[in-house]
Design a protein around this motif. Sequence first.
Motif, PDB file in Angstrom:
ATOM      1  N   GLU C 176       0.845  -1.189   0.000  1.00 21.94           N
ATOM      2  CA  GLU C 176       0.000   0.000   0.000  1.00 21.94           C
ATOM      3  C   GLU C 176       0.889   1.252   0.000  1.00 21.94           C
ATOM      4  OE1 GLU C 176      -0.336  -2.497   1.983  1.00 21.94           O
ATOM      5  OE2 GLU C 176      -2.213  -3.384   1.209  1.00 21.94           O
ATOM      6  N   VAL C 181       3.216   8.194   8.876  1.00 23.76           N
ATOM      7  CA  VAL C 181       4.128   7.834   9.983  1.00 23.76           C
ATOM      8  C   VAL C 181       5.426   7.287   9.393  1.00 23.76           C
ATOM      9  CG1 VAL C 181       4.441   6.236  11.902  1.00 23.76           C
ATOM     10  CG2 VAL C 181       2.209   7.304  11.513  1.00 23.76           C
ATOM     11  N   TYR C 185       9.166   8.680   9.815  1.00 23.07           N
ATOM     12  CA  TYR C 185      10.220   7.789  10.354  1.00 23.07           C
ATOM     13  C   TYR C 185      11.397   7.752   9.382  1.00 23.07           C
ATOM     14  CZ  TYR C 185      12.316   3.225  11.468  1.00 23.07           C
ATOM     15  OH  TYR C 185      13.178   2.199  11.762  1.00 23.07           O
ATOM     16  N   LEU C 189      15.135   9.031  10.331  1.00 24.22           N
ATOM     17  CA  LEU C 189      16.144   8.032  10.729  1.00 24.22           C
ATOM     18  C   LEU C 189      17.161   7.768   9.623  1.00 24.22           C
ATOM     19  CD1 LEU C 189      14.458   5.308  12.904  1.00 24.22           C
ATOM     20  CD2 LEU C 189      16.107   7.057  13.479  1.00 24.22           C
TER      21      LEU C 189
ATOM     22  N   VAL D  74      15.899   5.703  19.597  1.00 26.86           N
ATOM     23  CA  VAL D  74      15.796   5.132  18.229  1.00 26.86           C
ATOM     24  C   VAL D  74      14.887   3.910  18.259  1.00 26.86           C
ATOM     25  CG1 VAL D  74      17.104   3.916  16.455  1.00 26.86           C
ATOM     26  CG2 VAL D  74      18.023   5.989  17.464  1.00 26.86           C
ATOM     27  N   ILE D  77      11.279   5.092  18.346  1.00 30.83           N
ATOM     28  CA  ILE D  77      10.746   5.571  17.051  1.00 30.83           C
ATOM     29  C   ILE D  77      10.521   4.382  16.118  1.00 30.83           C
ATOM     30  CG2 ILE D  77      11.276   6.967  15.010  1.00 30.83           C
ATOM     31  CD1 ILE D  77      12.911   8.809  16.738  1.00 30.83           C
ATOM     32  N   SER D  78      11.501   3.469  16.047  1.00 26.36           N
ATOM     33  CA  SER D  78      11.352   2.408  15.037  1.00 26.36           C
ATOM     34  C   SER D  78      10.232   1.461  15.445  1.00 26.36           C
ATOM     35  CB  SER D  78      12.665   1.654  14.881  1.00 26.36           C
ATOM     36  OG  SER D  78      13.205   1.349  16.139  1.00 26.36           O
ATOM     37  N   PHE D  84       3.033   0.715  13.466  1.00 22.56           N
ATOM     38  CA  PHE D  84       1.986   1.337  12.626  1.00 22.56           C
ATOM     39  C   PHE D  84       1.854   0.588  11.310  1.00 22.56           C
ATOM     40  CE2 PHE D  84      -0.693   4.647  11.136  1.00 22.56           C
ATOM     41  CZ  PHE D  84      -0.403   4.781   9.791  1.00 22.56           C
ATOM     42  N   LYS D  85       3.023   0.279  10.701  1.00 24.09           N
ATOM     43  CA  LYS D  85       2.970  -0.361   9.369  1.00 24.09           C
ATOM     44  C   LYS D  85       2.344  -1.745   9.508  1.00 24.09           C
ATOM     45  CE  LYS D  85       5.408   0.017   5.144  1.00 24.09           C
ATOM     46  NZ  LYS D  85       4.127   0.417   4.519  1.00 24.09           N
ATOM     47  N   GLN D  88      -1.271  -1.459   9.836  1.00 24.58           N
ATOM     48  CA  GLN D  88      -1.861  -1.101   8.534  1.00 24.58           C
ATOM     49  C   GLN D  88      -2.044  -2.355   7.676  1.00 24.58           C
ATOM     50  OE1 GLN D  88       0.730   1.396   6.327  1.00 24.58           O
ATOM     51  NE2 GLN D  88      -0.904   2.575   5.351  1.00 24.58           N
ATOM     52  N   GLN D  89      -1.007  -3.185   7.646  1.00 25.83           N
ATOM     53  CA  GLN D  89      -1.081  -4.413   6.830  1.00 25.83           C
ATOM     54  C   GLN D  89      -2.171  -5.328   7.353  1.00 25.83           C
ATOM     55  OE1 GLN D  89       0.310  -5.078   4.130  1.00 25.83           O
ATOM     56  NE2 GLN D  89       2.379  -4.242   3.978  1.00 25.83           N
ATOM     57  N   ALA D  92      -5.534  -4.035   6.474  1.00 27.25           N
ATOM     58  CA  ALA D  92      -5.791  -4.174   5.026  1.00 27.25           C
ATOM     59  C   ALA D  92      -6.167  -5.618   4.714  1.00 27.25           C
ATOM     60  CB  ALA D  92      -4.532  -3.781   4.259  1.00 27.25           C
TER      61      ALA D  92
END
Lengths: 99, 498, 311, 106
Positions: C176, C181, C185, C189, D74, D77-78, D84-85, D88-89, D92
């Motif tokens: 997708e 976000v 990121y 990074l 770090v 954040i990662s 989130f990703k 999302q998957q 979906a």
Amino acid sequence: MNPQLVYALAGAWICAIGLRGFMGEVDTFRRILGANLLGSGIFLVLVAVARRAPDGPPDPVPHAMVLTGIVVSVSGTALLLALLARLHEEHREEGEGNE
Amino acid sequence: MTPPPFLVELPVAVPMVLAVVWLLLPRRFARFLARPGALTAAVAVLPCLHWVWRHGPIRQPLGGWMAPLGIDLYLDGLSAFLMLFHACAGAAISFSAAGYFPGSDAADRQRTDLFWPLFFLVWGGLNSLVLSLDLFNLFVTLELIGIGGVGLILIRGDAGATRAAMEYLLQALVGGMLFLLGAALMYSRTATMDLHLIAEMLTPDPVLNIGLALILAGLMVKAALFPMHFWLPPAHANAAAPVSAVLSGLVVTAAYVVALRLWYAGFHQLAPMMLPPILSVLGCLGIVWGGAMALRQDRLKRLLAYSTVSQMGYLFLVFALASEALPGQGWVWAGAVYMAVSHGLAKAGAFLAAGRLQTAYGSDRLSALAGAASTHPLAVMMLALSGLHLMGLPPGAGFAGKWILLMAAMAKDQWGIAAFILLGGLISAGYTVRAVEACLRPAESPIETAPVRAPMFPILILVLAPFVIGILLEEAGVLLSIGAPVDFSEFPMPGGLR
Amino acid sequence: MNAGTLMDLILPLGLVVLAEIILRQRRAAEAVAQFMVFGLLMAVAWVRVDAPDLALTEAAIGSGVTGALLLAALRRIGPHREPTRPLPSPARLPVYTATLLLGGALSWALIELWSDPVSLTAAVDARLAESGSSNPVAAVILNFRAYDTFLEIGVLLLSALAVYTLAGSRGRRSLEEPGPVFQFYLSRLAPLFAIVALYLVWIGSRRPGGAFPAGALLSGVGVLVLLGASPWPLGLHRKVVRYLLVAGFGVFLFAGLWGGRYGAMLTLPPEQAKAWKLLIELACMLSIGFSFTVLFACCAGWLGDESGEGT
Amino acid sequence: MEMPLHYLSNALVLAGIFFLFASALGVLRFPDTLSRLHALAKADNVALGCIVLGLMIRQPNALLALKLVLIWSVTQISSAASGFKLAQQIRARALREQRPGGESAP
């Protein structure tokens, strides 16, 4: 028996397990994982051997060899995975083709 | 007399510089690099040859650091002879490949153009393999040649090329790792990776035996000796013809030469008593199995691939025949080198000829090649001549090698090995005649054949070269004896060695 | 029995058991996850065996890049792959005997070896001053055994080129649109990773670091950019792609030929050694990072040849 | 003054380990993927935070403490971005399948 020998023996048996994985499995993906384990086992043996001297710095030559060995085995694995993925795509196309 | 500064590294550096220049040049100029580049890489060997012939072996410490710390390249008679072999075969294959990969549309051209950087890097790797004395360096070079070979197989290979390339790479990787494990054990006992230094410290102790066994196991996988040869026929049969010529002619021979160099550097004292007999049994089985399978093949390139397996079986016989008992056993060692080189040249020529027939007739199936002798007489004759070398008929170098092995077997009254050597010659005669007879059969209906753009003279050079070596056998013997780890006192050929 | 020796018992045993578990996994996706854990545990093992350089490289390449490649290839093979039918029992006997033979012989040889530790430590320390770097491993890699590293960069170049012969796979980009976000990121990074990579190369000659972990970090950035951005043009006919691929090998070869004037190939005169090695490491970092990115792109099937018809 | 700091850092590291254990338990026990993802992201970050705090107390100089904080930020954040990703998957795929049971494949 200083502790580094335990790592060396562990490396030896990881080599054995990796070889079994490579020779004993039929599925190519498992065989690639087995080959990688064999490589990691060899590197563990090499570096544990470099640390045999109880005191003082470890022997840097096996470290350099293992650094080189890691990059060689990863580039080999990468090419293997690309070939395997391509093979599955060809089979799927043949599957779609002659269904 | 100190050698000129850059002499030993030249044959390794020139092909690699060519590969880098190919990648840096814009696309349209890169294609003009092929033929002149191959010639310069071939000519780069001559100064080394001249120097070794006049002044003897050189030991070149790379980076200026001496042996235990750094890596040494060792230019002696054997490495000069083999680099000459690589130069001759490489140049011939490059001229033939330039015509073989026309590559009509853009996508196809982009992929077939990749033949050149891969081929030049493999060529540089082969020269480095023959020169290097360092076990770990041999491991990295074997991997370089292995992965380069896989890339070459994929260039316009037939349908089964991807699967064959994957199996080849799997075996090459694991073979390399076993070699590395053996080298690690050697290092942990002697704190050096240099062959000559290890040879000096060799006290027969079980750890070094295990290390040697692992190294030989790795090399047997890479040289496709009998029980571990299953990856070779599909890989060599499905690749494009110049690629099969490189793989079957050069790469397999190089892996064998590393085993030969190891064995004669002094590792034979290390070998446990039962290792040479095992190797000779595997060699004999390889001769018979490879030959029998070749007799049953219906496709020409597959027949030639199985013939490689059979010929490699021959080469591994020398380990059983080379023992201290034989006076002046240098000539057994030279015999094995003659056979390896003549097989490499003849097989490269045969694959190129088979490639011509395949492009002309659209398939290399023997049944489809009927009438080839009338339309492509020269290609069929080349096939017959290279078969002649495989059979080991005089006056080629193949005959000299086989004759020497035969006499060594009889001198050590190993009648079993002598019988298998003769049987192998008979079998290779069988499959050569089968291939040539298929082309000689008159075609029922005249078949129009596709035009073949690859030139003919490279195949001629490849097939005639073993004859030249056969004629200049004494000079070759003198060259091989320079810096050789064995003594050459009783060279059995008429006239012997001056 | 302080914590150190306790850990030195549990970690190797855990590695061996995990290696067996990986191969016995029913589903391939789980096997890959455990293989990445195995890579990280191996990195910890390197630290316990006083090999910090290797810990960096193993963590970055061993579990990071290899894990990414395995997952990318798995997506196209089918993550729920059951192992096909296991070997028939008569064929398993030689396999198990060979395994036990190798394991037993190696263990026995290692125990035998442990009594007299021989090493090149003294030889390396003696010549360390001339090599222009204080980290012995960096000295061995770029000075004493520079030829090995040169050929190894050649191996990486070869596998990247070999992958291009495989290209032209019609991998469908079914990902997708990357959400905000991920863009945030990525934009924060990626430069951070690049700075850390440069720091690793710069510190390489004094403390553990060097071109390999730095290259792996850069390939991480490359993979992120591939995941985030639209199909990235990686065709071999592009000049920048070719130059990036051949940078490491070309600079190393040039340095080797330049050194040839001082007697033998790859000779780095002591006074220029530091400058040459920094140049070589920077070029190798770029090449390693880009080559692994190309290898990832091919495993994921995004290496279509954009000479006209893209994927 | 030395001892209480020692105990404090031990306590913090132990707390971190407890949170790690809790997140591992969460990943195993929670029914569907989204809640397992939730457990993983939240508890791991808190655990790493505690361990980093505990270790910072022991560091001889400020630079090492700064590096530990950099590591933690770090990771923070990662894990947020990958979480989130992943979500999302998963969403979906769940929408694509739209099976009546609505049970999304793990």
